[in-house]
Design an enzyme around this catalytic site. Sequence first.
Site, PDB file in Angstrom:
ATOM      1  N   LYS A 282      -5.055 -12.707  13.770  1.00 53.14           N
ATOM      2  CA  LYS A 282      -5.148 -10.900  14.864  1.00 53.14           C
ATOM      3  C   LYS A 282      -6.263 -11.478  15.889  1.00 53.14           C
ATOM      4  O   LYS A 282      -7.448 -12.008  16.138  1.00 53.14           O
ATOM      5  CB  LYS A 282      -6.006  -9.686  13.534  1.00 53.14           C
ATOM      6  CG  LYS A 282      -5.664  -8.286  13.938  1.00 53.14           C
ATOM      7  CD  LYS A 282      -6.033  -7.854  12.582  1.00 53.14           C
ATOM      8  CE  LYS A 282      -5.608  -6.766  12.677  1.00 53.14           C
ATOM      9  NZ  LYS A 282      -6.359  -5.489  11.776  1.00 53.14           N
ATOM     10  N   GLU A 369      -4.263   4.733  -2.265  1.00 47.09           N
ATOM     11  CA  GLU A 369      -5.210   5.749  -2.028  1.00 47.09           C
ATOM     12  C   GLU A 369      -5.382   6.871  -4.083  1.00 47.09           C
ATOM     13  O   GLU A 369      -6.005   7.292  -4.132  1.00 47.09           O
ATOM     14  CB  GLU A 369      -5.224   6.621  -0.811  1.00 47.09           C
ATOM     15  CG  GLU A 369      -5.847   6.201   0.556  1.00 47.09           C
ATOM     16  CD  GLU A 369      -4.890   5.339   0.931  1.00 47.09           C
ATOM     17  OE1 GLU A 369      -3.485   5.405   0.805  1.00 47.09           O
ATOM     18  OE2 GLU A 369      -4.694   5.518   2.043  1.00 47.09           O
ATOM     19  N   ARG A 397      -2.077  11.691   0.576  1.00 51.49           N
ATOM     20  CA  ARG A 397      -1.306  10.270  -0.191  1.00 51.49           C
ATOM     21  C   ARG A 397      -1.246  10.757  -1.736  1.00 51.49           C
ATOM     22  O   ARG A 397      -0.628  10.206  -3.206  1.00 51.49           O
ATOM     23  CB  ARG A 397      -1.706   9.658  -0.154  1.00 51.49           C
ATOM     24  CG  ARG A 397      -1.349   8.641   1.447  1.00 51.49           C
ATOM     25  CD  ARG A 397       0.290   7.638   0.905  1.00 51.49           C
ATOM     26  NE  ARG A 397       1.079   7.218   1.554  1.00 51.49           N
ATOM     27  CZ  ARG A 397       1.059   6.424   2.117  1.00 51.49           C
ATOM     28  NH1 ARG A 397       0.848   4.388   1.876  1.00 51.49           N
ATOM     29  NH2 ARG A 397       2.040   6.089   3.433  1.00 51.49           N
TER      30      ARG A 397
HETATM   31  C1  LIG Z   1      -2.074   5.180   3.979  1.00 48.73           C
HETATM   32  C2  LIG Z   1      -2.998   4.385   4.888  1.00 48.73           C
HETATM   33  N1  LIG Z   1      -4.309   3.827   4.533  1.00 48.73           N
HETATM   34  C3  LIG Z   1      -5.406   3.401   5.298  1.00 48.73           C
HETATM   35  C4  LIG Z   1      -4.638   3.362   6.536  1.00 48.73           C
HETATM   36  C5  LIG Z   1      -5.453   2.907   8.088  1.00 48.73           C
HETATM   37  N2  LIG Z   1      -5.234   1.442   8.459  1.00 48.73           N
HETATM   38  C6  LIG Z   1      -4.812   2.140   8.978  1.00 48.73           C
HETATM   39  S1  LIG Z   1      -4.233  -0.360   9.522  1.00 48.73           S
HETATM   40  C7  LIG Z   1      -5.141  -0.883   8.530  1.00 48.73           C
HETATM   41  C8  LIG Z   1      -5.007  -1.879   7.986  1.00 48.73           C
HETATM   42  C9  LIG Z   1      -3.273  -2.532   7.933  1.00 48.73           C
HETATM   43  O1  LIG Z   1      -3.401  -3.960   7.314  1.00 48.73           O
HETATM   44  P1  LIG Z   1      -2.258  -4.745   7.895  1.00 48.73           P
HETATM   45  O2  LIG Z   1      -1.301  -3.870   7.285  1.00 48.73           O
HETATM   46  O3  LIG Z   1      -2.289  -5.907   6.642  1.00 48.73           O
HETATM   47  O4  LIG Z   1      -2.080  -4.822   9.342  1.00 48.73           O
HETATM   48  P2  LIG Z   1      -3.156  -5.892  10.767  1.00 48.73           P
HETATM   49  O5  LIG Z   1      -3.736  -5.115  11.149  1.00 48.73           O
HETATM   50  O6  LIG Z   1      -3.769  -6.667   9.800  1.00 48.73           O
HETATM   51  O7  LIG Z   1      -2.088  -6.206  11.301  1.00 48.73           O
HETATM   52  C10 LIG Z   1      -5.211   0.678   8.158  1.00 48.73           C
HETATM   53  C11 LIG Z   1      -6.140   0.743   6.553  1.00 48.73           C
HETATM   54  C12 LIG Z   1      -3.117   4.213   6.945  1.00 48.73           C
HETATM   55  N3  LIG Z   1      -2.599   4.240   8.259  1.00 48.73           N
HETATM   56  N4  LIG Z   1      -2.308   4.672   5.895  1.00 48.73           N
END
Ligand SMILES: Cc1ncc(C[n+]2csc(CCOP(=O)(O)OP(=O)(O)O)c2C)c(N)n1
Length: 641
Positions: A282, A369, A397
């Site tokens: 990242k 969630e 959700r």
């Molecule tokens: C249902 C839901 N819960 C929480 C989030 C908030 N959120 C946005 S990006 C993220 C992290 C995602 O991690 P990953 O899929 O590994 O992608 P990265 O950011 O590491 O590239 C979160 C928790 C969301 N978008 N949707």
Amino acid sequence: MKFLQTINSPADLRRLRLEQLPEVADEIRHYIIETMARVGGHTGASLGAVELAVALHYAFDTPRDRLVWDVGHQAYAHKIITGRREQLPTIKQYNGLSGFLRRDESEYDTFGAGHASTSISAALGMAIARDQHGESHHVCALIGDASLPGGMAMEAINQAGHLKTRLIVLLNDNEMSIAPAVGALTGYLNRIREAQSYHRFKDEVGETLRAVPTFGERLHHAAKTVKDALAAAVLPGALVNELGFKYIGYVDGHDTRALVAALREAQQIEDSPVIVHALTTKGKGYAPAEKNRYKWHASGPFDIATGNAIKSGGSAPPTYTAVFGKTMCELMAKDEKIVALTAAMPDGTGIDQVLEKFPARAFDVGIAEQHCVTFSAGMACEGLKPVVTVYSTFLQRAFDQIVHDVCIQNLNVTFCMDRAGIVGGDGPTHHGLLDIAYLRPVPNIIVMAPKDEGEMRDMMLTAIEHKGPAAMRYPRGNGVGADTSREPQFLEIGKAELLRDGGDVAIIAYGSMVHPSLKAADLLAKDGIETTVVNARFVKPLDAGLLLALARTKRLLVTIEEAYLAGGFGAAVLELLEENELQDKVRVIRMGVPDRLVTHGDPKLLLAKYGLDGDGIYTRVKQGVEVLEGLRAGKGAPIRG
Ligand SMILES: Cc1ncc(C[n+]2csc(CCOP(=O)(O)OP(=O)(O)O)c2C)c(N)n1
């Protein structure tokens, strides 16, 4: 920018030679850094996925081949490659590019996104449709390691493996959610990462052994057997064998040549879904972001040389989130039965402070969630007092879990909904406009909203101590500067607060709309119009005594909420009047958000657009008064979006 100016679509990219791709990726990265430094956005997440986007559009024939991005926050390089390069500086701003993916923004955004863990389900649906239409294109989902354990993604993997559908899943594994990724599956992916270093080691040792005179070849063979057995123990056997997926990996997710090769290999697999496992960093390519991956998941504007945030001047009161985290720590210090939960949003909800102070009583469950709510219900069964801290939009959700697992059983779970209302740049997928409507009809729950951060502390105590489900919503951003130093106090459930008394008009405001209503009342007073202002505090139960008294004595009631009108606070007041046969006694105006999507942009601007600020409330009430006095026809102009 040697290449970037010439790439206006993926077809332009595909005209380049494979060995030119690293330079393209460098130019994209540079452009993202330079743009984010000015306007802010999902900087770290998008920097980590630059080579993935380049390789995907190079290896696939997009848009004929379908790319489905999960969440979409990491897709800035995808936007740049697909003809939106020049609009990138408008991202998340009013009338600008969306911060996530939207089908109406580009034909390359095959599936709208913003919430996590949807991509594999949607891609599987597209793959099945392709097969039914007798078509031959590829479908590829790109999903992050933290979104993979999300319930829906697991459910989709389960079905895809069973159907043996031709489908490609590219796993963007950076070991991070917004915070470090959590959970057993994360541990599993980590073991695969470790195995990569082991393989490197294996090859080096192998070469050394082979070099030993006479016995070299035999030694090498013996060692290989042992090492392969070891490797098998950490290879992703479960995904490959048990779930019906083939596995290609691990690939260096910043090596475009390796990525393109892996994706082309995946394209050859016809008889099952396949997972391509790419390891990424990242914030890749920008030192401050690589150094602090958590902080840089998303950023505001920054100074490129130092990485320091460029702050807009002036000191503002603490955010609701900060006050919430601090108050949770205070309450948990006094009552050991209180436990705190977040679903992958420790910093966004203020639970990071709680996780630090009370590691045994605070849980980050990951992007889960639904599980979070039922997990808390289980704890409540055994006498704990769980506080589920979640963005309003993400709690959507877990609706059935709220109904089936918490409210039907009348369990003592508290829901604290941050980012309730209009959230700004994140737009339609993230506005928290539905929670009043989806919680209000559920039996047993009480539902409330504080007028400011001081009252939020009182409501936290009230909700936690209430025996049964309780929910509280509060907005994104800074508080109003209310006193947060006094001890939280219990509030009487279902009791509103009369803030200003007088005149023929009562403004009844819910939560974040109380202070703008007071401002409007001041403006109206200057025009000689006295108003009563009520802080409703509760939408369920309503303060029926006060509201019915107002209905009997005033000529106009104006309800105001930062939420969809349908099913909202004003609707609750109308229902109360109807139940008491007062609907013809008093004129009612409901102010809130009409039935349409609210775009992204500066929250102040969006609130003003729907009349949800001091000036807007003033104007609407004034119109209502003019109608009462026969100076104007009808109810006054409805607010248009
Ligand atoms: C249902 C839901 N819960 C929480 C989030 C908030 N959120 C946005 S990006 C993220 C992290 C995602 O991690 P990953 O899929 O590994 O992608 P990265 O950011 O590491 O590239 C979160 C928790 C969301 N978008 N949707």
